[in-house]
Design a protein around this motif. Structure first.
Motif, short mmCIF file in Angstrom:
data_model
loop_
_atom_site.label_atom_id
_atom_site.label_comp_id
_atom_site.label_asym_id
_atom_site.label_seq_id
_atom_site.Cartn_x
_atom_site.Cartn_y
_atom_site.Cartn_z
N ASP A 94 44.95 4.26 -17.01
CA ASP A 94 45.18 5.55 -16.96
C ASP A 94 46.36 5.89 -16.80
O ASP A 94 46.84 7.09 -16.60
CB ASP A 94 44.17 6.40 -16.05
CG ASP A 94 42.66 5.93 -16.49
OD1 ASP A 94 42.66 6.17 -17.66
OD2 ASP A 94 41.92 5.96 -15.64
N THR A 95 47.41 4.76 -16.55
CA THR A 95 48.70 5.17 -16.21
C THR A 95 49.51 5.81 -17.07
O THR A 95 49.64 5.50 -18.44
CB THR A 95 49.56 3.93 -15.66
OG1 THR A 95 48.74 3.00 -14.67
CG2 THR A 95 50.81 4.13 -15.35
N VAL A 96 50.32 6.90 -16.90
CA VAL A 96 51.58 7.46 -17.83
C VAL A 96 52.76 7.48 -17.19
O VAL A 96 52.80 7.53 -16.13
CB VAL A 96 50.97 9.09 -18.00
CG1 VAL A 96 49.71 8.90 -18.80
CG2 VAL A 96 51.00 9.86 -17.01
N TRP A 97 53.68 7.03 -17.99
CA TRP A 97 55.02 7.18 -17.52
C TRP A 97 56.17 8.30 -18.21
O TRP A 97 55.85 8.43 -19.42
CB TRP A 97 55.80 5.71 -18.07
CG TRP A 97 55.29 4.81 -17.31
CD1 TRP A 97 55.45 4.07 -16.13
CD2 TRP A 97 54.20 3.83 -17.46
NE1 TRP A 97 54.80 2.87 -15.68
CE2 TRP A 97 53.97 2.70 -16.89
CE3 TRP A 97 53.25 3.82 -18.69
CZ2 TRP A 97 52.85 1.70 -16.84
CZ3 TRP A 97 52.09 2.91 -18.76
CH2 TRP A 97 52.22 1.88 -18.03
N LEU A 98 56.51 8.98 -17.25
CA LEU A 98 57.56 10.21 -17.95
C LEU A 98 58.85 9.86 -17.90
O LEU A 98 59.43 9.38 -16.84
CB LEU A 98 57.22 11.46 -16.98
CG LEU A 98 58.09 12.54 -17.25
CD1 LEU A 98 57.57 13.15 -18.62
CD2 LEU A 98 57.94 13.64 -16.23
N GLN B 289 43.20 10.09 -18.05
CA GLN B 289 44.14 9.86 -19.04
C GLN B 289 45.12 11.34 -19.54
O GLN B 289 46.21 11.63 -19.35
CB GLN B 289 44.25 8.91 -19.88
CG GLN B 289 45.49 8.42 -20.27
CD GLN B 289 45.34 7.07 -21.27
OE1 GLN B 289 44.35 6.99 -22.11
NE2 GLN B 289 46.15 5.97 -20.85
N VAL B 290 43.92 11.99 -19.98
CA VAL B 290 44.45 13.41 -20.51
C VAL B 290 44.95 14.34 -19.18
O VAL B 290 45.88 14.89 -19.26
CB VAL B 290 43.19 13.97 -20.88
CG1 VAL B 290 43.29 15.32 -21.42
CG2 VAL B 290 42.52 13.28 -22.34
N LYS B 291 44.09 14.20 -18.16
CA LYS B 291 44.45 14.79 -17.03
C LYS B 291 46.10 14.55 -16.43
O LYS B 291 46.96 15.36 -16.18
CB LYS B 291 43.54 14.51 -15.78
CG LYS B 291 43.86 15.26 -14.55
CD LYS B 291 42.93 14.99 -13.61
CE LYS B 291 43.03 15.64 -12.39
NZ LYS B 291 42.22 15.38 -11.15
N ASN B 292 46.49 13.32 -16.67
CA ASN B 292 47.56 12.68 -16.12
C ASN B 292 48.82 13.15 -16.86
O ASN B 292 49.70 13.39 -16.64
CB ASN B 292 47.53 11.06 -16.07
CG ASN B 292 46.61 10.59 -14.94
OD1 ASN B 292 46.19 11.37 -13.86
ND2 ASN B 292 46.29 9.46 -15.05
N VAL C 197 52.40 8.36 -13.11
CA VAL C 197 51.23 9.21 -12.81
C VAL C 197 49.98 8.17 -12.88
O VAL C 197 49.87 7.79 -14.21
CB VAL C 197 50.89 10.31 -13.19
CG1 VAL C 197 49.72 11.06 -12.61
CG2 VAL C 197 52.21 11.39 -12.94
N GLY C 198 49.19 8.09 -12.18
CA GLY C 198 47.79 7.24 -12.32
C GLY C 198 47.98 5.88 -12.29
O GLY C 198 49.28 5.34 -11.74
N CYS D 165 51.94 6.08 -22.61
CA CYS D 165 50.60 5.79 -21.99
C CYS D 165 50.16 4.60 -22.27
O CYS D 165 50.20 3.97 -23.25
CB CYS D 165 49.37 6.78 -22.78
SG CYS D 165 49.79 8.73 -22.77
N ARG D 166 49.29 3.85 -21.14
CA ARG D 166 48.89 2.54 -21.22
C ARG D 166 50.16 1.37 -21.31
O ARG D 166 50.08 0.42 -20.53
CB ARG D 166 48.06 2.02 -22.44
CG ARG D 166 46.74 3.01 -22.10
CD ARG D 166 45.57 2.36 -23.00
NE ARG D 166 44.70 3.04 -23.01
CZ ARG D 166 43.76 4.19 -23.79
NH1 ARG D 166 44.69 4.20 -24.93
NH2 ARG D 166 42.83 4.63 -23.40
N PHE D 167 51.15 1.73 -21.92
CA PHE D 167 52.32 0.68 -22.06
C PHE D 167 53.54 1.54 -22.12
O PHE D 167 53.80 2.33 -22.58
CB PHE D 167 52.24 -0.19 -23.27
CG PHE D 167 50.92 -0.92 -23.53
CD1 PHE D 167 50.96 -2.32 -22.95
CD2 PHE D 167 50.01 -0.38 -24.34
CE1 PHE D 167 49.93 -2.81 -23.05
CE2 PHE D 167 48.94 -1.38 -24.61
CZ PHE D 167 48.88 -2.50 -24.04
#
Length: 206
Positions: free
Chosen positions: A193-197, A67-70, A188-189, A175-177
């Motif tokens: 571990d999913t992240v939304w930009l 998650q940190v990487k994402n 990403v992910g 992150c997560r939600f």
């Protein structure tokens, strides 16, 4: 009854009384130690539980390495970052190592102390700071990058708050939600571990 039997009976009575006193003292000692342990446990846990008693429960769940990487994969190398609900500080510390000036907002004082200690050990100085502050009483307009580890119930209200405060071209990473109505420009992910930009303002439809 002979005098010997009387003495024997008295000795037995005294012995029983002495045993009773010993058991009483032992019982009180055990009770005192147990009570002290319970009080200490409550005192130690209170800072972790208290934030969860607010309107929205934000339990401390450490970010995974993936998650940190994402998160880092969608962050620039410069700028100002706010991590809302910074926990043990790993996102802030990783962002500061990358080159950003990062601030973590957290209600748990023990996690703030731990994060500050880690920052000191890593020699990050003023690039990584941690603040004990309620996010609903904080204005985030000074930041051009915002990371949030939230829960489903709080995302609609947070979406409304950030849409009023953040400047154009600000990046928001959930992150997560995800946010309920904003459309991400990148995902990403997968799984936890999913992240939304998201970006202000073009991709938002509040």
């Amino acid at each position: 009854m002979t005098s010997e039997s009387i003495f024997d009976d008295n000795a037995e009575i005294v012995g029983n009384a002495s045993d009773n006193r010993k058991r009483s003292i032992f019982g009180l000692t055990v009770l005192g130690v147990t009570s002290g342990a319970v009080v200490a446990l409550v005192a130690a846990c209170a800072p972790f539980v208290a934030p969860a008693l607010r309107r929205y429960c934000l339990p401390f769940v450490p970010a995974t390495g993936e998650q940190v990487k994402n998160v880092l994969s969608v962050l620039p190398k410069t700028g100002r970052l706010a991590d809302i609900g910074s926990g043990d500080g790993r996102i802030v510390l990783a962002a500061a190592e990358r080159g950003l000036t990062a601030t973590g907002y957290e209600l748990n004082p023990w996690l703030i102390l731990y994060s500050k200690f880690k920052s000191y050990r890593m020699g990050l100085g003023s690039r990584a700071t941690f603040v004990k502050r309620d996010l609903w009483k904080t204005d985030f307009k000074q930041y051009n990058n915002v990371v949030i580890f939230g829960v489903t119930q709080m995302m609609p209200r947070l979406e409304e708050k950030l849409s009023k405060e953040l400047q154009a071209d600000c990046q928001i990473i959930a992150c997560r939600f995800p946010f309920p109505t904003w459309q991400p420009v990148k995902t990403v992910g997968s799984g936890i571990d999913t992240v939304w930009l998201y970006k202000m303002p073009a991709s938002f439809s509040v």
